[in-house]
Design an enzyme around this catalytic site. Structure first.
Site, PDB file in Angstrom:
ATOM      1  N   LYS A 109     -45.117  31.128  -0.529  1.00  0.00           N
ATOM      2  CA  LYS A 109     -43.831  30.451  -0.313  1.00  0.00           C
ATOM      3  C   LYS A 109     -43.095  30.204  -1.630  1.00  0.00           C
ATOM      4  CE  LYS A 109     -45.999  26.641   1.145  1.00  0.00           C
ATOM      5  NZ  LYS A 109     -46.298  25.251   1.510  1.00  0.00           N
ATOM      6  N   CYS A 119     -46.946  18.067   2.003  1.00  0.00           N
ATOM      7  CA  CYS A 119     -45.599  18.301   2.547  1.00  0.00           C
ATOM      8  C   CYS A 119     -44.627  17.144   2.293  1.00  0.00           C
ATOM      9  CB  CYS A 119     -45.670  18.611   4.027  1.00  0.00           C
ATOM     10  SG  CYS A 119     -46.628  20.098   4.364  1.00  0.00           S
ATOM     11  N   ARG A 161     -38.460  25.797  12.635  1.00  0.00           N
ATOM     12  CA  ARG A 161     -37.795  25.112  11.519  1.00  0.00           C
ATOM     13  C   ARG A 161     -36.461  25.805  11.243  1.00  0.00           C
ATOM     14  NH1 ARG A 161     -41.400  24.908   6.407  1.00  0.00           N
ATOM     15  NH2 ARG A 161     -42.623  23.445   7.629  1.00  0.00           N
ATOM     16  N   ARG A 195     -37.454  29.590   0.751  1.00  0.00           N
ATOM     17  CA  ARG A 195     -37.218  28.728   1.915  1.00  0.00           C
ATOM     18  C   ARG A 195     -35.857  28.042   1.803  1.00  0.00           C
ATOM     19  NH1 ARG A 195     -42.387  26.817   3.652  1.00  0.00           N
ATOM     20  NH2 ARG A 195     -43.901  28.507   3.525  1.00  0.00           N
ATOM     21  N   CYS A 202     -49.575  19.532  13.682  1.00  0.00           N
ATOM     22  CA  CYS A 202     -49.951  20.337  12.520  1.00  0.00           C
ATOM     23  C   CYS A 202     -51.429  20.712  12.575  1.00  0.00           C
ATOM     24  CB  CYS A 202     -49.650  19.600  11.223  1.00  0.00           C
ATOM     25  SG  CYS A 202     -50.104  20.614   9.805  1.00  0.00           S
ATOM     26  N   LYS A 237     -39.758  27.773  -3.274  1.00  0.00           N
ATOM     27  CA  LYS A 237     -38.846  26.672  -2.938  1.00  0.00           C
ATOM     28  C   LYS A 237     -37.884  26.369  -4.085  1.00  0.00           C
ATOM     29  CE  LYS A 237     -42.244  24.734   0.180  1.00  0.00           C
ATOM     30  NZ  LYS A 237     -43.153  23.642   0.495  1.00  0.00           N
ATOM     31  N   CYS A 284     -45.502  13.027   6.261  1.00  0.00           N
ATOM     32  CA  CYS A 284     -45.422  14.359   6.868  1.00  0.00           C
ATOM     33  C   CYS A 284     -45.725  14.237   8.355  1.00  0.00           C
ATOM     34  CB  CYS A 284     -46.409  15.311   6.196  1.00  0.00           C
ATOM     35  SG  CYS A 284     -48.106  15.024   6.723  1.00  0.00           S
ATOM     36  N   CYS A 332     -52.961  15.832   4.961  1.00  0.00           N
ATOM     37  CA  CYS A 332     -53.898  16.726   4.268  1.00  0.00           C
ATOM     38  C   CYS A 332     -53.359  16.953   2.854  1.00  0.00           C
ATOM     39  CB  CYS A 332     -54.060  18.042   5.036  1.00  0.00           C
ATOM     40  SG  CYS A 332     -52.839  19.294   4.634  1.00  0.00           S
TER      41      CYS A 332
HETATM   42  C1  HEM Z   1     -49.445  24.485   0.322  1.00  0.00           C
HETATM   43  C2  HEM Z   1     -49.682  24.523   1.539  1.00  0.00           C
HETATM   44  C3  HEM Z   1     -48.817  24.048   2.676  1.00  0.00           C
HETATM   45  C4  HEM Z   1     -49.043  24.442   3.950  1.00  0.00           C
HETATM   46  C5  HEM Z   1     -50.108  25.404   4.432  1.00  0.00           C
HETATM   47  C6  HEM Z   1     -48.059  23.769   4.760  1.00  0.00           C
HETATM   48  C7  HEM Z   1     -47.998  23.902   6.131  1.00  0.00           C
HETATM   49  C8  HEM Z   1     -47.184  23.133   6.909  1.00  0.00           C
HETATM   50  C9  HEM Z   1     -47.223  23.076   8.334  1.00  0.00           C
HETATM   51  C10 HEM Z   1     -48.200  23.815   9.233  1.00  0.00           C
HETATM   52  C11 HEM Z   1     -46.249  22.248   8.728  1.00  0.00           C
HETATM   53  C12 HEM Z   1     -45.848  21.935  10.154  1.00  0.00           C
HETATM   54  C13 HEM Z   1     -46.272  20.619  10.610  1.00  0.00           C
HETATM   55  C14 HEM Z   1     -45.603  20.276  11.895  1.00  0.00           C
HETATM   56  O1  HEM Z   1     -44.384  20.166  11.912  1.00  0.00           O
HETATM   57  O2  HEM Z   1     -46.277  20.108  12.914  1.00  0.00           O
HETATM   58  C15 HEM Z   1     -45.592  21.778   7.563  1.00  0.00           C
HETATM   59  C16 HEM Z   1     -44.540  20.912   7.541  1.00  0.00           C
HETATM   60  C17 HEM Z   1     -43.741  20.721   6.435  1.00  0.00           C
HETATM   61  N1  HEM Z   1     -44.012  21.110   5.163  1.00  0.00           N
HETATM   62 FE1  HEM Z   1     -45.619  22.045   4.587  1.00  0.00          FE
HETATM   63  N2  HEM Z   1     -47.249  23.016   3.975  1.00  0.00           N
HETATM   64  C18 HEM Z   1     -47.666  23.148   2.686  1.00  0.00           C
HETATM   65  C19 HEM Z   1     -47.115  22.536   1.591  1.00  0.00           C
HETATM   66  C20 HEM Z   1     -45.846  21.957   1.580  1.00  0.00           C
HETATM   67  C21 HEM Z   1     -45.183  21.419   0.430  1.00  0.00           C
HETATM   68  C22 HEM Z   1     -45.767  21.361  -0.961  1.00  0.00           C
HETATM   69  C23 HEM Z   1     -43.966  20.966   0.848  1.00  0.00           C
HETATM   70  C24 HEM Z   1     -42.836  20.304   0.080  1.00  0.00           C
HETATM   71  C25 HEM Z   1     -42.752  20.139  -1.185  1.00  0.00           C
HETATM   72  C26 HEM Z   1     -43.895  21.211   2.247  1.00  0.00           C
HETATM   73  C27 HEM Z   1     -42.841  20.896   3.052  1.00  0.00           C
HETATM   74  C28 HEM Z   1     -42.945  20.747   4.385  1.00  0.00           C
HETATM   75  C29 HEM Z   1     -41.958  20.114   5.189  1.00  0.00           C
HETATM   76  C30 HEM Z   1     -40.625  19.607   4.705  1.00  0.00           C
HETATM   77  C31 HEM Z   1     -42.468  20.080   6.471  1.00  0.00           C
HETATM   78  C32 HEM Z   1     -41.788  19.477   7.675  1.00  0.00           C
HETATM   79  C33 HEM Z   1     -42.333  18.188   8.061  1.00  0.00           C
HETATM   80  C34 HEM Z   1     -42.167  17.085   7.062  1.00  0.00           C
HETATM   81  O3  HEM Z   1     -41.033  16.704   6.754  1.00  0.00           O
HETATM   82  O4  HEM Z   1     -43.193  16.607   6.598  1.00  0.00           O
HETATM   83  N3  HEM Z   1     -45.038  21.807   2.667  1.00  0.00           N
HETATM   84  N4  HEM Z   1     -46.176  22.330   6.462  1.00  0.00           N
HETATM   85  S1  SF4 Z   2     -49.294  17.756   4.526  1.00  0.00           S
HETATM   86 FE1  SF4 Z   2     -50.862  18.786   5.677  1.00  0.00          FE
HETATM   87  S2  SF4 Z   2     -51.009  17.562   7.539  1.00  0.00           S
HETATM   88 FE2  SF4 Z   2     -49.040  17.105   6.650  1.00  0.00          FE
HETATM   89  S3  SF4 Z   2     -47.625  18.548   7.662  1.00  0.00           S
HETATM   90 FE3  SF4 Z   2     -48.291  19.423   5.698  1.00  0.00          FE
HETATM   91  S4  SF4 Z   2     -49.937  20.754   6.242  1.00  0.00           S
HETATM   92 FE4  SF4 Z   2     -49.679  19.335   7.960  1.00  0.00          FE
END
Ligand code: HEM
Ligand code: SF4
Length: 571
Positions: free
Chosen positions: A207, A477, A73, A142, A434, A209, A428, A473
């Site tokens: 994290k 995200c 990223r 981030r 993921c 943000k 997402c 999930c």
């Molecule tokens: C709380 C636990 C969270 C975990 C463990 C987590 C984990 C991950 C993981 C493993 C990915 C990679 C997926 C891939 O590209 O294959 C991802 C993508 C992403 N996450 Fe999270 N995430 C969490 C919450 C959030 C939240 C609350 C936000 C934003 C408010 C966020 C923003 C993003 C963004 C921007 C991406 C890139 C892909 C997309 O645009 O959906 N994440 N996350």
């Molecule tokens: S919302 Fe859950 S399934 Fe989707 S990218 Fe984030 S961690 Fe992965």
């Protein structure tokens, strides 16, 4: 260290400022993976160790190692990329990644499918155009987001400056990134506080943000973030100062009601000159007060719920040496992007393109989007702006170049769709990369939109803006709990359906139906569309309508999220 600390705290502490054994792990050719502790540390360097989940069954059958690869990223503060930087990302995506570029909901870029032996060349190519992946993931601040609105040009310039200043101020100082990925000389660390004056050895509990918003647009979803700054403008469009928000967050776990999404509180107002001090103080209070024992309770939102906003604000003011003024009035009207051309103040135009779920790839005739954006970047030496809705703005286009750029966009399905639902959709990544995905998201949402669009057309609602977001999930995200229609993966092909968030991003939704599959989603939403078409008031948004009509209860915030439901909820 106390036994109460989570495992990640021990890993950080022992890592020597995020080095761990990453350098050695990279040299181990016997596996495409890295060890478990390093897999936690590599997040701070902007990478996730993943495997292609589509290939798991076959590889297990053949007794092969999983198909490991890394997601990288890239930090893009404010989403602003020079077109030369875009061209470099396009190149590495094709040379080392899976041939796609993923625009994220937080204005950064993800490259998927980079195998271990290609990590260093990829990061070096990224570094060569002055981009970096440091702290794009991990327990640190981030990517800092910022509204790319060209309408309020002066305010936008101020907001972007601020986003970049905050980003620079809170970037980790450890030389580990340069050392490991870019062949930097090993620099011997000095005193702890010299190496990481803000974070210290163990960085943040979780994290963190930050976003900068420019009303009337709430495209950055300021209430979803740990810390936010909302521009307060005077009548000439100049920034007078900033309302400060704190304690927003999306993630939760199914079946664990002590985890919940929460919208940020507005803490007060500060002058531009005080923003960095406030940001640093918020970060250090969370560093010291945040829960380091339970990672599911470690975000700032829980610190504020537990300690109370007043105590939190008082400590931030004390550390920053700044007294916040009462918050100033402002109005948000939407979280979406304005597609198409908008006029800049200097006679240049900005073209906002639609990128379905942020995935840029060459998908065949009429949809060669990666190639199309490459051609646009080659002919337009200026900047691209990634929006908070996974879209892309081609910025500052002089009049003589407009027709050529629009033509390339039009012939590759990059102009906004007509459907008001699709225009306001996000998903997402989820499967296959993921590791946390319980259900499909990015690969499924387009099909669901086809089906829902057909229902909307039947009720004459095709052109109405309705915000829909899906995640694989409950981590959230794509910020599904702030969508008027939110779908959150529960298991294979099953989702929880949330309704009733506000169109301006200020109110969370509520659970409406549990464990629904494709047919059931349509079955549950269809009557709501019918009633909406028949009973809505003029200008009433879908999220407000379902509450007024009693389909779901209104959420106040946080802890209240799981309590439901409205009287008219279908059985
Ligand atoms: C709380 C636990 C969270 C975990 C463990 C987590 C984990 C991950 C993981 C493993 C990915 C990679 C997926 C891939 O590209 O294959 C991802 C993508 C992403 N996450 Fe999270 N995430 C969490 C919450 C959030 C939240 C609350 C936000 C934003 C408010 C966020 C923003 C993003 C963004 C921007 C991406 C890139 C892909 C997309 O645009 O959906 N994440 N996350
Ligand atoms: S919302 Fe859950 S399934 Fe989707 S990218 Fe984030 S961690 Fe992965």
């Amino acid at each position: 260290m106390s036994e109460d600390l989570s495992r990640n705290e021990r890993i950080k502490e022992a890592s020597n400022y995020l080095r761990g054994t990453l350098a050695e792990g990279l040299r181990r050719e016997i596996t495409g993976a890295i060890n478990e502790d390093d897999a936690q540390l590599v997040k701070f360097h902007g990478m996730y160790l993943q495997d292609d989940r589509d290939l798991r069954p076959e590889r297990t059958r053949k007794k092969m190692e999983k198909a490991f690869a890394f997601m990288i990223r890239v930090r893009v503060p404010g989403g602003n990329l020079a077109t030369a930087q875009w061209l470099a990302l396009d190149r590495v995506a094709r040379d080392y990644g899976n041939g796609t570029v993923r625009l994220t909901t937080r204005q950064s870029v993800q490259l998927h499918g980079v195998i271990k032996s290609n990590l260093r060349p990829t990061l070096q190519a990224i570094d060569a155009v002055l981009l970096s992946s440091i702290s794009a993931c991990g327990d640190v601040n981030r990517n800092v987001m910022c509204n790319p609105n060209p309408h309020e040009s002066r305010a936008h310039a101020a907001a972007l400056d601020l986003a970049r200043a905050i980003s620079d101020h809170l970037t980790p100082r450890t030389p580990a990134y340069r050392e490991i990925w870019l062949d930097g000389e090993r620099i011997i660390g000095g005193e702890d506080e010299v190496v990481e004056p803000i974070y210290g050895k163990t960085y943040l509990p979780r994290k963190f943000k930050i976003v900068v918003a420019v009303p009337p647009s709430n495209d950055v979803d300021v209430f979803a973030h740990d810390l936010g700054f909302i521009a307060i403008l005077d009548s000439n469009g100049h920034v007078r100062g900033w309302n400060v928000t704190a304690g927003g967050g999306m993630g939760m776990t199914h079946g664990e009601p002590e985890t919940y999404p929460r919208t940020a509180d507005i803490m007060g107002f500060c002058a531009t000159g005080d923003v960095l001090a406030i940001a640093e103080a918020v970060v250090t209070v969370q560093r010291d007060w945040g829960d380091r024992g339970n990672r599911k309770h470690a975000r700032l939102k829980y610190t504020i719920e537990d300690r109370g906003l007043d105590a939190f604000r008082a400590e931030v003011e004390r550390r920053a040496g700044v007294k916040l003024d009462p918050a100033k009035p402002f109005v948000f009207t939407s979280t979406g992007d304005r597609y198409g051309w908008t006029e800049g103040e200097d006679g240049r135009g900005h073209l906002t393109l639609f990128i379905g779920n942020g995935r840029v790839r060459d998908a065949g005739p009429g949809a060669q989007q990666l190639s199309a954006l490459r051609r646009i970047a080659e002919l337009h030496d200026s900047d691209f702006r990634i929006t908070a809705n996974q879209n892309l703005m081609v910025a500052s286009v002089p009049p003589q170049r407009r027709a050529a750029i629009e033509q390339i966009a039009a012939s590759n399905a990059l102009l906004a769709p007509r459907s008001g639902l699709r225009r306001n959709s996000m998903a997402c990544v989820a499967l296959p990369t993921c590791g946390l995905a319980l259900a499909e998201s990015e690969r499924y949402l387009p099909d669901l939109l086809d089906a829902l669009d057909a229902r909307l057309a039947a009720y004459g609602l095709s052109a109405d803006d309705i915000v829909i977001r899906m995640t694989g999930c409950p981590n959230g995200c794509a910020r599904p709990y702030l969508a008027e229609i939110g779908l959150v993966g529960k298991g294979s092909s099953r989702y929880n359906l949330y309704l009733g968030a506000s169109f301006d991003g200020s109110r969370l939704s509520k659970l409406y139906a549990e464990d629904v599959d494709h047919a059931a989603i349509i079955e549950r939403i269809d009557p709501l569309f019918a009633t909406y078409a028949a009973e809505r008031k003029v200008g009433e948004h879908f999220g407000d309508f379902v509450i007024r009509s009693g389909f779901v209860a209104r959420t106040t915030n946080g802890r209240d999220f799981h309590a439901n439901v409205g009287a008219r909820r279908a059985a």
